[in-house]
Scaffold this active site. Structure first.
Site, PDB file in Angstrom:
ATOM      1  CG  HIS A  75      11.023 -15.887 -51.681  1.00  0.00           C
ATOM      2  ND1 HIS A  75      11.477 -17.177 -51.715  1.00  0.00           N
ATOM      3  CD2 HIS A  75      10.030 -15.890 -50.764  1.00  0.00           C
ATOM      4  CE1 HIS A  75      10.780 -17.927 -50.861  1.00  0.00           C
ATOM      5  NE2 HIS A  75       9.889 -17.171 -50.280  1.00  0.00           N
ATOM      6  CG  ASP A  76      13.585  -9.202 -55.993  1.00  0.00           C
ATOM      7  OD1 ASP A  76      14.795  -9.534 -55.980  1.00  0.00           O
ATOM      8  OD2 ASP A  76      13.175  -8.164 -56.556  1.00  0.00           O
ATOM      9  CB  VAL A  79      17.289 -12.217 -50.841  1.00  0.00           C
ATOM     10  CG1 VAL A  79      18.727 -12.694 -50.971  1.00  0.00           C
ATOM     11  CG2 VAL A  79      16.443 -13.252 -50.107  1.00  0.00           C
ATOM     12  CG  ASP A  83      18.500  -6.660 -55.776  1.00  0.00           C
ATOM     13  OD1 ASP A  83      17.720  -7.632 -55.646  1.00  0.00           O
ATOM     14  OD2 ASP A  83      19.731  -6.747 -55.595  1.00  0.00           O
ATOM     15  CB  SER A  85      19.371 -10.068 -56.854  1.00  0.00           C
ATOM     16  OG  SER A  85      18.661 -10.115 -55.638  1.00  0.00           O
ATOM     17  CD  GLU A  96      18.809 -13.190 -54.435  1.00  0.00           C
ATOM     18  OE1 GLU A  96      17.585 -13.067 -54.562  1.00  0.00           O
ATOM     19  OE2 GLU A  96      19.588 -12.218 -54.464  1.00  0.00           O
ATOM     20  CG  HIS A 228      -7.214 -27.348 -60.661  1.00  0.00           C
ATOM     21  ND1 HIS A 228      -6.164 -28.198 -60.867  1.00  0.00           N
ATOM     22  CD2 HIS A 228      -8.220 -27.800 -61.424  1.00  0.00           C
ATOM     23  CE1 HIS A 228      -6.511 -29.116 -61.740  1.00  0.00           C
ATOM     24  NE2 HIS A 228      -7.763 -28.905 -62.085  1.00  0.00           N
ATOM     25  CB  SER A 291     -13.487 -21.991 -43.294  1.00  0.00           C
ATOM     26  OG  SER A 291     -13.511 -20.622 -43.604  1.00  0.00           O
ATOM     27  CG  ASP A 296     -11.906 -11.428 -49.089  1.00  0.00           C
ATOM     28  OD1 ASP A 296     -12.081 -10.362 -48.511  1.00  0.00           O
ATOM     29  OD2 ASP A 296     -12.839 -12.166 -49.450  1.00  0.00           O
TER      30      ASP A 296
END
Ligand code: HEM
Length: 371
Positions: A75-76, A79, A83, A85, A96, A228, A291, A296
């Site tokens: 996500h950084d 957008v 950086d 942000s 953001e 969990h 499954s 991994d």
């Protein structure tokens, strides 16, 4: 006939592409990012070691932060480039962090905690953007994934605008054409998409796998209380797929009916009156129910068998390159090739529109207010 939503998505894509061109003029293109492995070896030799030490403590306290920190790097980077942000705050709720796709983001305090330790060690030296990239790498490694070399040398931006996040991050009901467009704007190709989506392997930890080993293959029986999941999604992103796919109260036909039935038990339809979908924002489902296969690679087996959790996961099956990759990994006998591809794709994503040299800044705290 295109729905209003599809027109809106097209508009977002156009805005994202235009913004990327403009911002690209001010930062480094992905291919030529001037980052290097071990950038801090002269200025803060213990930087990477310190991030790893702190990440161990952070995940010991709350291992569910591992997938959150990996997601934060994505996500950084998407957008305004990688950086940092995403860490900035706005009193007017316009940064953001306040954008819809980031409202379920976690891990800000963890990044700040690592930053605080590094500030004691080497003041104003290590950028928040690099800390996020290193934390994502260590989150994968400490969750029994591969360990890869992370290029560093990013500097931090001081602009953070909610709308940029809303425009640049693909929504979960994206089809493969949308996903490819969102990713190609960041110089990431079809293979990178297929590889990075496998990040959801982090959602299946050995403890969780043990819970699901007793479940019928490919099927999530429930979300047993003793289990969990460390990678989860709220119900909201999948409610449309389950209950109102085309606007006719229907279910996405590409979703395996048995898997859909299980998901519906966990995620009931939005109740009349629950207009803001608040129920869907609290209930959570595992990203990858597992499954009984190797933890991994199970994401790919899961997508192939059920159509995945999000429409964007299932969309991997609608393109020859992404489908070919899903099939290859799903049938692989060892995770080695996938691990190699994953490292390569993460490094490539980490080069997106970075600030370097005398661009941007290195600030003492990551989450400062922009207004
Ligand atoms: C089309 C692209 C993508 C879409 C639509 C998408 C969408 C989502 C959504 C809706 C969630 C659940 C949020 C919630 O409700 O809590 C999520 C979680 C997550 N995403 Fe993505 N994502 C995309 C790409 C990626 C990529 C490229 C990565 C990694 C490089 C990634 C890593 C993750 C992880 C690890 C989680 C679990 C987070 C947690 O458990 O806190 N995603 N994603």
């Amino acid at each position: 006939m295109w729905s209003r939503e599809r027109w809106r998505l097209l508009l977002r894509l156009v805005v994202a592409a235009a913004a990327a061109v403009i911002r690209g003029l001010a930062s480094a293109p992905a291919e030529a990012a001037p980052l290097e492995i071990g950038f801090y070896r002269g200025t803060c030799p213990r930087a990477e070691e310190t991030v790893l030490e702190e990440m161990k403590l952070i995940l010991m306290e709350d291992k569910t932060l591992a997938p959150s920190l990996l997601r934060m790097h994505y996500h950084d980077c998407f957008v305004q480039g990688c950086d940092g942000s995403i860490m900035l705050k706005s009193r007017k709720k316009k940064a953001e962090r306040d954008a819809l796709p980031n409202r379920s983001m976690r891990g800000y305090d963890a990044i700040e905690r690592i930053k605080a330790r590094l500030e004691t060690l080497c003041p104003r030296t290590v950028s928040c953007a690099d800390i996020i990239a290193l934390a994502a790498r260590d989150a994968v490694f400490l969750s029994h994934g591969p360990r890869y070399d992370v290029e560093t040398g990013r500097r931090d931006g001081n602009v953070s605008v909610a709308e940029y996040a809303e425009n640049d991050l693909a929504p979960p009901d994206s089809n493969i054409v949308d996903v490819k467009t969102f990713f190609s704007v960041k110089s990431l190709n079809s293979k990178d998409i297929a590889v990075l989506f496998g990040s959801y392997f982090l959602s299946l930890q050995p403890t969780l796998m043990a819970c699901f080993l007793s479940s019928p293959p490919h099927i999530l029986v429930a979300f047993p209380s003793r289990c969990h999941s460390i990678g989860t999604s709220h119900c909201a992103p999948i409610q449309k797929r389950l209950y109102n796919f085309t606007g006719n109260m229907d279910q996405d036909p590409s979703l395996d009916p048995a898997y859909a039935a299980k998901l519906k038990k966990l995620c009931p339809p939005p109740r009349p009156g629950d207009d803001d979908g608040s129920e869907g924002k609290t209930t959570k489902v595992p990203m990858d129910p597992g499954s009984g296969f190797t933890f991994d690679l199970s994401y790919y087996r899961h997508v192939l068998a059920t159509g995945g959790l999000f429409q964007s996961d299932g969309s991997l099956l609608n393109d020859p390159v992404t489908r070919g990759y899903v099939e290859k990994v799903a049938n692989a006998s060892s995770p080695d090739e996938y691990y190699h591809d994953f490292a390569e794709a993460m490094v490539k994503m980490g080069r997106t529109d970075v600030l370097y040299g005398d661009q941007g800044e290195i600030r003492p705290t990551c989450g400062v207010f922009v207004d």
